[in-house]
Enzyme design. Structure first.
Site, PDB file in Angstrom:
ATOM      1  N   HIS A  45     -11.924  11.676  -9.451  1.00 13.53           N
ATOM      2  CA  HIS A  45     -13.017  11.519 -10.236  1.00 13.53           C
ATOM      3  C   HIS A  45     -13.456  10.015 -10.287  1.00 13.53           C
ATOM      4  O   HIS A  45     -14.610   9.839 -11.118  1.00 13.53           O
ATOM      5  CB  HIS A  45     -12.945  11.893 -11.648  1.00 13.53           C
ATOM      6  CG  HIS A  45     -12.705  13.441 -11.595  1.00 13.53           C
ATOM      7  ND1 HIS A  45     -13.829  14.480 -11.692  1.00 13.53           N
ATOM      8  CD2 HIS A  45     -11.504  14.312 -11.741  1.00 13.53           C
ATOM      9  CE1 HIS A  45     -13.200  15.558 -11.756  1.00 13.53           C
ATOM     10  NE2 HIS A  45     -11.907  15.501 -11.626  1.00 13.53           N
TER      11      HIS A  45
ATOM     12  N   LYS B 200      -3.565 -22.691  -8.713  1.00 16.90           N
ATOM     13  CA  LYS B 200      -2.682 -23.163  -9.772  1.00 16.90           C
ATOM     14  C   LYS B 200      -2.711 -25.034  -9.692  1.00 16.90           C
ATOM     15  O   LYS B 200      -2.958 -25.590 -10.998  1.00 16.90           O
ATOM     16  CB  LYS B 200      -1.302 -22.984  -9.758  1.00 16.90           C
ATOM     17  CG  LYS B 200      -1.038 -21.367  -9.730  1.00 16.90           C
ATOM     18  CD  LYS B 200       0.300 -21.147 -10.075  1.00 16.90           C
ATOM     19  CE  LYS B 200       1.079 -21.328  -8.985  1.00 16.90           C
ATOM     20  NZ  LYS B 200       2.595 -20.862  -9.216  1.00 16.90           N
TER      21      LYS B 200
ATOM     22  N   GLU C 103       1.032  -9.524  -1.484  1.00 16.11           N
ATOM     23  CA  GLU C 103       1.786 -10.973  -1.447  1.00 16.11           C
ATOM     24  C   GLU C 103       2.765 -11.212  -0.472  1.00 16.11           C
ATOM     25  O   GLU C 103       2.927 -12.203  -0.011  1.00 16.11           O
ATOM     26  CB  GLU C 103       2.081 -11.138  -3.056  1.00 16.11           C
ATOM     27  CG  GLU C 103       2.585 -12.490  -3.424  1.00 16.11           C
ATOM     28  CD  GLU C 103       3.042 -13.039  -4.708  1.00 16.11           C
ATOM     29  OE1 GLU C 103       2.231 -13.196  -5.398  1.00 16.11           O
ATOM     30  OE2 GLU C 103       4.231 -12.463  -5.163  1.00 16.11           O
TER      31      GLU C 103
END
Length: 547
Positions: free
Chosen positions: A383, A511, A352
């Protein structure tokens, strides 16, 4: 700040990079038995080993030149002086002041912010100790057993990471939960098994208008009021906010509102009132130790020369890989289960901050900036995605982080964990040549076509760069140093790239569009007016949700 590509150091690094192609790391180590001694730094009980990077002394000298030519020192000093280096929002960037215990004034618009910081810290100390001691009780007189922090982004990721990292210091019998996602499942699952009589909610929103946070807060309020009645809200909610009017309208006593300021960015806010759940979980003395560790790293960042400055070195190495060697991702790999949320926290802090394409003077960059950051605690990642790091086609520099001493010394667990920590950095550096793989397969009894068929799959190219950060133990002070190390690394990179690490305009567009779409989901009589894909998905949502 200058365009980095116009700097002589940038040109010199571009010319230097190809010269390392015939000097893989295993060759550099074999040729220099003192390589570790030359390329590691120790600060208190934190050691950075950066010897397993694709660097030589010349590389580091050129990177130091780049830092100086980019103005890293001047911009660092401007931040600490309270200058408005967040230029797009006209704000100072002073999370560092939150953890500065010295009496030296820090001025913002001519006013010293230190007294206000001290007042909030004192308020946090009194409140957190009251909750921990049982002096703070709910509406029915019972002590608090569960604290639910409701926030999102910086109001969640930092506190949850630290609370998890310092679980060894948590008060037994006092549980701290975090709710961030607006998906109702998150708060529904959190509230299961909690008692309204013994639950305290912390609503973390600077403006007290954040959609996700307020949606969850109102759901929590309804749950509480349904059990204990309206007057109980004041005993079961506190606010981490600056909007006293909205906090009061919610039913929270403003005496239990904890302020922070617009010069504290969300992703740098765990040191502020946003850190209240940390103080409640581990105690204010440990919260103060966290701040003190960060301040120690701040002092190192301000005072150490570029060539021996941990955040500067980490930042410059990231620039080296991203802009000169083509890396587009970075892995953060903590070999400590307590740090299992560190990568998620650093994703926000780094991506960000430096996920920007526009320079400070409004031009589009002509070079790479922030990388994709990911990670998992070891040995889980081994893994999972280490296969790609070892034998894939992408260059992914890795930061390995581990404590020498475990809080849980069970049998051989920690020795096995640390053997993997060390082995992975060596394996990524050295790799396995075709000759070594051939000898290994032959020793296993393979020969002829069977050996030749398997051989190419057993070769590891090596030359994969890593940093190793080893600390004595994971305690509040060390964690504070570690977090501040990465904060300042991000700052250094933003300075070199001539971008603003302290705004986040990229989160706004989605938004804005969501506000337009929400009524279209709730009212089928509204005709959506979007692209065909979005319109089609809205129609499908209406069809499916209708049953």
């Amino acid at each position: 700040m200058p365009d980095p590509t116009t700097l002589s150091a940038w040109a010199a690094l571009a010319a230097h990079a190809p010269t390392l192609s015939d000097q893989p790391l295993r060759v550099l180590f074999d040729a220099d038995p003192d390589r570790f001694a030359r390329f590691h730094l120790r600060f208190e009980d934190l050691v950075l080993d950066y010897s397993k990077n694709r660097i030589t002394g010349e590389t580091m000298a050129l990177l130091a030149d780049l830092a100086r030519q980019s103005g890293v020192e001047a911009r660092r000093d401007a931040m600490f002086a309270g200058e408005p280096i967040n230029t797009t929002e006209g704000r100072a960037v002073l999370h560092v002041a939150l953890r500065d215990p010295t009496p030296t004034p820090v001025l913002v618009d001519g006013a010293d912010v230190k007294p206000a910081i001290a007042a909030v810290l004192a308020h946090m100390e009194a409140f957190s100790e009251a909750v921990r001691s049982g002096a703070w009780t709910g509406a029915t007189g019972k002590a608090i057993t569960d604290v639910v922090n409701i926030g999102i982004g910086g109001s969640d990721l930092g506190p949850v990471m630290v609370v998890e990292a310092l679980k060894a210091y948590a008060k037994p019998g006092l549980r701290v939960h975090f709710v961030s996602n607006v998906d109702g499942t998150h708060i529904a699952e959190t509230l299961k098994g909690l008692s309204p009589e013994t639950t305290l909610f912390l609503v973390a929103s600077k403006t007290f208008t954040t959609q996700e946070t307020l949606t969850n807060a109102h759901t929590a309020r309804d749950w509480l009021v349904g059990a204990l009645g309206e007057p109980a809200v004041a005993r079961h909610f506190a606010a981490l906010s600056t909007n006293a009017k909205a906090v009061s309208a919610f039913g929270i006593d403003t005496a239990n509102m904890f302020e922070f300021w617009d010069w504290v960015g969300g992703r740098y806010s765990l040191w502020s009132a946003i850190g209240l759940p940390i103080a409640i979980s581990v105690g204010f003395a440990n919260f103060r130790a966290l701040l003190d560790g960060a301040h120690a790293m701040d002092t190192h960042f301000r005072e150490a020369p570029i060539e021996r400055n941990l955040p500067v070195i980490l930042g410059l190495l990231g620039v080296w890989y991203g802009d000169f060697l083509g890396a587009r991702a970075q892995a953060v790999l903590p070999y400590d289960q307590y740090l299992h949320r560190l990568a998620a926290y650093l994703q926000q802090a780094d991506m960000e901050s430096n996920g920007k394409r526009t320079t400070l003077d409004g031009k589009t960059v002509a070079y790479a900036t922030g990388a994709v950051l990911f990670g998992e605690p070891g040995t889980n990642g081994q893994h999972s995605f280490y296969q790609l790091i070892h034998q894939g086609t992408s260059l992914i520099p890795c930061d390995f982080i581990a404590p020498a001493i475990s809080h849980n010394p069970l049998g051989r667990h920690h020795a096995i964990l640390l053997s993997n920590f060390l082995a992975q950095t060596e394996a990524l550096m050295r790799g396995k040549t075709e000759a070594e793989a051939r000898a290994e397969l032959a020793a296993q009894g393979l020969a002829g076509e069977a050996l030749e068929a398997l051989l190419p799959h057993k070769v590891f190219p090596g030359n994969r760069p890593t940093n190793a950060i080893l600390v004595k133990r994971l305690d509040p002070r060390t964690l504070g140093m570690l977090i501040a190390l990465y904060e300042h690394k991000i700052h250094v990179q933003a300075t070199v790239w001539n971008i603003n690490a302290y705004d986040q305009w990229g989160v706004e567009l989605g938004k804005q569009l969501a506000k337009a779409i929400l009524p279209e989901l709730e009212d089928a009589t509204i005709s959506p007016a979007h692209d065909s894909s979005t319109n089609g998905l809205i129609a499908l949502y209406r069809e499916f949700s209708a049953g």
